[in-house]
Design a protein around this motif. Structure first.
Motif, short mmCIF file in Angstrom:
data_model
loop_
_atom_site.label_atom_id
_atom_site.label_comp_id
_atom_site.label_asym_id
_atom_site.label_seq_id
_atom_site.Cartn_x
_atom_site.Cartn_y
_atom_site.Cartn_z
N PHE A 4 21.35 32.39 -80.45
CA PHE A 4 20.47 32.80 -79.35
C PHE A 4 19.29 33.60 -79.89
CE2 PHE A 4 24.02 35.95 -79.22
CZ PHE A 4 23.33 37.13 -79.48
N SER A 5 19.41 34.10 -81.11
CA SER A 5 18.32 34.87 -81.73
C SER A 5 17.38 33.95 -82.48
CB SER A 5 18.87 35.86 -82.75
OG SER A 5 19.85 36.67 -82.18
N SER B 140 32.59 34.32 -90.88
CA SER B 140 32.59 34.05 -89.43
C SER B 140 31.63 32.91 -89.12
CB SER B 140 32.17 35.29 -88.64
OG SER B 140 33.05 36.34 -88.85
N GLU C 261 35.79 40.54 -99.24
CA GLU C 261 35.71 39.59 -98.12
C GLU C 261 36.94 38.67 -98.17
OE1 GLU C 261 33.87 38.52 -95.29
OE2 GLU C 261 35.49 37.04 -95.37
C1 LIG Z 1 29.37 31.59 -81.79
C2 LIG Z 1 28.63 32.90 -82.00
C3 LIG Z 1 27.24 32.93 -81.93
C4 LIG Z 1 26.54 34.11 -82.16
N1 LIG Z 1 25.19 34.09 -82.10
C5 LIG Z 1 24.51 35.24 -82.36
C6 LIG Z 1 23.06 35.27 -82.34
O1 LIG Z 1 22.40 34.29 -82.00
N2 LIG Z 1 22.42 36.42 -82.66
C7 LIG Z 1 23.09 37.54 -83.01
O2 LIG Z 1 22.47 38.55 -83.33
N3 LIG Z 1 24.46 37.56 -82.99
C8 LIG Z 1 25.16 36.45 -82.68
N4 LIG Z 1 26.55 36.47 -82.65
C9 LIG Z 1 27.26 37.76 -82.72
C10 LIG Z 1 27.35 38.46 -84.07
O3 LIG Z 1 26.08 38.85 -84.44
C11 LIG Z 1 27.99 37.70 -85.15
O4 LIG Z 1 29.36 37.64 -84.78
C12 LIG Z 1 27.84 38.29 -86.58
O5 LIG Z 1 28.53 37.45 -87.45
C13 LIG Z 1 28.32 39.71 -86.72
O6 LIG Z 1 28.11 40.17 -88.05
P1 LIG Z 1 29.12 41.19 -88.76
O7 LIG Z 1 28.70 41.24 -90.20
O8 LIG Z 1 29.16 42.47 -87.99
O9 LIG Z 1 30.55 40.55 -88.60
P2 LIG Z 1 31.13 39.09 -89.17
O10 LIG Z 1 29.99 38.21 -89.42
O11 LIG Z 1 32.17 38.72 -88.26
O12 LIG Z 1 31.67 39.54 -90.58
C14 LIG Z 1 32.90 40.18 -90.75
C15 LIG Z 1 33.53 39.68 -92.03
O13 LIG Z 1 34.65 40.50 -92.34
C16 LIG Z 1 35.66 39.69 -92.90
N5 LIG Z 1 36.92 40.42 -92.76
C17 LIG Z 1 37.56 40.74 -91.60
N6 LIG Z 1 38.68 41.45 -91.86
C18 LIG Z 1 38.73 41.60 -93.21
C19 LIG Z 1 39.66 42.24 -94.09
N7 LIG Z 1 40.72 42.90 -93.64
N8 LIG Z 1 39.44 42.16 -95.42
C20 LIG Z 1 38.34 41.51 -95.91
N9 LIG Z 1 37.44 40.90 -95.12
C21 LIG Z 1 37.63 40.94 -93.79
C22 LIG Z 1 35.57 38.39 -92.11
O14 LIG Z 1 36.13 37.32 -92.80
C23 LIG Z 1 34.05 38.25 -91.91
O15 LIG Z 1 33.45 37.46 -92.90
C24 LIG Z 1 27.25 35.32 -82.43
C25 LIG Z 1 28.64 35.29 -82.47
C26 LIG Z 1 29.35 34.10 -82.25
C27 LIG Z 1 30.85 34.13 -82.31
#
Ligand SMILES: Cc1cc2nc3c(=O)[nH]c(=O)nc-3n(C[C@H](O)[C@H](O)[C@H](O)COP(=O)(O)OP(=O)(O)OC[C@H]3O[C@@H](n4cnc5c(N)ncnc54)[C@H](O)[C@@H]3O)c2cc1C
Length: 319
Positions: A50-51, A39, A32
């Protein structure tokens, strides 16, 4: 050491993949580039999901929240506590720079090199802002990430965008004394705007507490103004101190492409098998919101939690 799985990204879905790997006695490492659930750490301080909390749960670990919809701090507590208490194998503040596939994968990071039989990319979409590509966008007063309303008291703030981030930023800054103008490309707010927030923004616009220009597009930003084309095609220039450009975010397409993943169509959808989440590169998987390409509303935590089980089942079945 050759890991069974390297997981790139320690977001909610990356953590879920690790828990699933652990359950199946597979060796794994999460890499990470920031903190755990980076994020979420960077979300607006007072945001509400929203969830409901049960929809954000991973590995059936209860997410107990005091409100029906949890906020950023509760979610940070939930996911970081899981990583700590389950003793997940996670390297932090280490960025993956390159993945190369020979017989196994070589994963090169900002600190080290690793080898793995399988790699899961769970890098999300929150690191790269979707730019407006207008003159003045790189001025310091233009922000693509909004944290909190207090810096904007008594300021003329333009909020660009029509979805939750834009609506939340407009309402919060208005309530702390900013003079807010929304500039929205579409003729209405996004359908995804939280149902309990929508009447609030609509009523603030109706009573003219917040100005809103629909069917309008930013043309240029200067030190003291913002220039936009309104719904009649007329160019308007208004005084401005700050621009909150809530125009969305994009996955790192270059990283996906350099890893050998095919990107398809206008939305640059990364190719993956919908039953196994395996990409066109054998043993390279995608998980979480990164899967949607430019369509960042397609996947969220709720509906992508399932990816971890699909991927690990596929890896186990191959073994
Ligand atoms: C403001 C906001 C509100 C949201 N609210 C909701 C909600 O209510 N309900 C819902 O279901 N979803 C919601 N989402 C959408 C989504 O579910 C989230 O963005 C969630 O964090 C996605 O999970 P993920 O693990 O796929 O990605 P992320 O949580 O984005 O995790 C990706 C991780 O990868 C890391 N990373 C990226 N590139 C690299 C690299 N090259 N090397 C090492 N690490 C790296 C990042 O630092 C990050 O920590 C929301 C999004 C936003 C922006």
């Amino acid at each position: 050491m050759i890991f069974d799985i390297i997981i790139i990204g320690g977001g909610p879905i990356g953590l879920n993949c690790a828990l699933e790997a652990k359950k199946n006695d597979l060796s794994y490492l999460i890499i990470e580039k920031g903190t755990i659930v980076n994020s979420l750490y960077n979300y607006p301080l007072y945001m509400t999901f929203f969830s409901s909390s049960d929809k954000l749960e991973i590995a059936e670990i209860p997410f107990i929240s005091t409100a029906p919809k949890p906020g950023r701090r509760e979610a940070l507590e939930y996911y970081q506590t899981i990583a700590r208490q389950r003793n997940l194998n996670i390297n932090l503040y280490e960025e993956v720079l390159k993945i190369t596939k020979n017989e196994i994968f070589l994963v090169e990071t900002s600190k080290n090199n690793y080898h793995a039989k399988n790699v899961i990319i769970a890098t999300g979409f929150y690191d790269i802002p979707n730019l407006m590509n207008v003159k003045g966008e790189n001025l310091p007063k233009v922000l693509h990430y909004y944290k909190e309303p207090y810096p904007f008291a008594k300021q003329k703030v333009a909020v660009i965008g029509s979805s939750n981030s834009a609506v939340d930023a407009a309402l919060e800054t208005y309530r702390k004394g900013a003079e807010v103008t929304m500039i929205i490309r579409h003729n209405e707010f996004s359908k995804s705007v939280k149902y309990w927030v929508k009447p609030d923004i609509e009523n603030r616009i109706k009573e003219k507490s917040i100005a809103a220009h629909f069917n309008s597009e930013v043309v240029e930003i200067t030190e003291n103004s913002i220039i936009f084309k309104d719904e009649n095609g007329k160019i308007q220039e208004i005084e401005n101190d700050f621009v909150l450009a809530m125009t969305g975010y994009l996955p790192n397409f270059k990283f996906l492409q350099n890893s050998g993943i095919e990107l398809q169509g206008d939305c640059l959808n990364p190719f993956y098998n919908q039953e196994t989440m395996e990409t066109n590169v054998p043993n390279l998987y995608l998980a979480g919101v990164v899967c949607g390409g430019k369509d960042t509303h397609l996947w969220f935590i709720e509906n992508s939690r399932i990816h971890a089980e699909m991927i690990v089942n596929n890896i186990v079945s191959k073994n």
